[in-house]
Write a protein that holds these residues in place. Sequence first.
Motif, PDB file in Angstrom:
ATOM      1  N   HIS A 227       3.996  14.753  17.141  1.00  0.00           N
ATOM      2  CA  HIS A 227       5.492  15.513  17.392  1.00  0.00           C
ATOM      3  C   HIS A 227       5.329  15.469  19.360  1.00  0.00           C
ATOM      4  CE1 HIS A 227       8.880  16.182  14.310  1.00  0.00           C
ATOM      5  NE2 HIS A 227       7.328  16.524  13.667  1.00  0.00           N
ATOM      6  N   TYR A 228       6.187  14.455  20.129  1.00  0.00           N
ATOM      7  CA  TYR A 228       6.219  15.426  21.576  1.00  0.00           C
ATOM      8  C   TYR A 228       7.818  15.958  21.908  1.00  0.00           C
ATOM      9  CZ  TYR A 228       5.362  15.631  26.288  1.00  0.00           C
ATOM     10  OH  TYR A 228       5.421  15.840  27.820  1.00  0.00           O
ATOM     11  N   MET A 229       8.401  16.522  21.953  1.00  0.00           N
ATOM     12  CA  MET A 229       6.541  17.584  22.728  1.00  0.00           C
ATOM     13  C   MET A 229       6.224  18.373  21.786  1.00  0.00           C
ATOM     14  SD  MET A 229       8.484  19.073  25.940  1.00  0.00           S
ATOM     15  CE  MET A 229       9.248  18.060  27.556  1.00  0.00           C
ATOM     16  N   PRO A 230       4.806  18.718  21.740  1.00  0.00           N
ATOM     17  CA  PRO A 230       4.054  19.357  21.334  1.00  0.00           C
ATOM     18  C   PRO A 230       4.216  20.603  21.074  1.00  0.00           C
ATOM     19  CG  PRO A 230       2.067  19.504  23.255  1.00  0.00           C
ATOM     20  CD  PRO A 230       3.904  18.112  23.479  1.00  0.00           C
ATOM     21  N   THR A 231       5.936  21.074  20.193  1.00  0.00           N
ATOM     22  CA  THR A 231       6.185  22.250  19.750  1.00  0.00           C
ATOM     23  C   THR A 231       6.239  22.577  18.555  1.00  0.00           C
ATOM     24  OG1 THR A 231       8.381  21.681  20.219  1.00  0.00           O
ATOM     25  CG2 THR A 231       7.551  22.722  22.085  1.00  0.00           C
ATOM     26  N   HIS A 232       6.802  21.997  17.741  1.00  0.00           N
ATOM     27  CA  HIS A 232       6.757  21.596  16.163  1.00  0.00           C
ATOM     28  C   HIS A 232       5.437  21.031  16.010  1.00  0.00           C
ATOM     29  CE1 HIS A 232       8.019  20.810  12.182  1.00  0.00           C
ATOM     30  NE2 HIS A 232       9.148  20.391  11.984  1.00  0.00           N
ATOM     31  N   GLY A 233       4.440  22.288  14.898  1.00  0.00           N
ATOM     32  CA  GLY A 233       3.436  22.224  14.949  1.00  0.00           C
ATOM     33  C   GLY A 233       3.415  21.337  13.427  1.00  0.00           C
TER      34      GLY A 233
END
Length: 406
Positions: A227-233
């Motif tokens: 995922h980008y942006m890398p917020t949702h791990g």
Amino acid sequence: MDMETRRAEATDEFIKSGGRLVNVRDLLGQGLPDPAESELTRISNFLMATTYLAEFLNFKKGDRLVILTDRLLDPRVVAAISGVARARGIKPLVLGNYTSQVEEMPDWVKPAIEQATVVVSTWFCSVIDPFNVEMRRRGQRWIKITFFRDFDLLYTPQARFPVELVGALAKATGSRYPKGENFDVQFSDDRGSDFRIGFTSRMRDKLMATNRWRGVISADEPGCYSHYMPTHGPNLYERGPCVDSPDQIVDMSGTIFPQWAVGFQRPFTEPIGVRFADDKVVEVTGDSEDAVILRKMLMGGKLIELGCGFNPKAPRHRIYPAGSNSVGALHFGIDLVEPSDYIRRTMPDWEEPPIHMDLITFDSTVFAGANPLMKEGVLEASRDGNVWDLASSYGDPVELLENWAG
């Protein structure tokens, strides 16, 4: 002293200053630094974010790139991704659809996808379509940009939070899942939530084998889904990797009391209980209008993913389109039995189709077996020594890990 002055002094709304009373509301923020960025800081921050973007995409000479877009995607996003690709000699193929709510890969698109080595997509079917899953099994790299629909997000703190640190938080959290044994992942909070998912050792191993749980957040590996942006791990639970067959019943039971849900104007004003049994929603309690809507929507639905945020700079209370993705916030993603008219009315252009709903908690306490994953919405990995050491190599670990965005 008149009655109004005495009343003012008797509250915390005024303070005495120079012989007069000053309204505290007029002083809010005066003890903090000016949040406005200078032009030089803005340039510096933007270059941090674009550097992370290029590193995250990890395009290589010889890659064949397909970008799957929709009519509402900011065209500057496509331009930015294309620019990174062109710097590697790649000429991207851009395919547009009128909506991102594509539930299965259209046949006319498949020949183009089959020729690609990397796919960037806004389409909903990216993660679940069997065709796409098979392409990743063959080594194709996928990047979902649900959280990069607006180019101006590159100017926000979440875009310049170190990608490596997101991976370290995920990996440290995954290390708390017990190995070689069956265990429960247990959820609770002050509202009375008492929900559990029974994990077998095999389920745990399959889940932890996915790239994000191994700390690989960027699109670095053959077969990755990033995922980008890398917020949702990575998801604390994800039906796809965990089950061996589509009809498998996962051992889960109990009730969660979400604080909010995507598509609702404000947090819930009454406790609304969502009870699971035999892998389904079997009861929704509550008398409010929101409870009535959720009851009609959720009954019989399945928990498909239990998402966790891993970026402290993702806005804590921004839950549209599929959050919150702030570190320690959870979203319970439920696939519905039938499309929801409520979702169609309130979110006709949502990035998800009207067969999905995310329930949100900001304060959950979660254990994997006897090991705490989070307490009252604070991710335990945020206090991990190795994570702090890594954060120190990028800056002040307190500022990076504990100064959450609002």
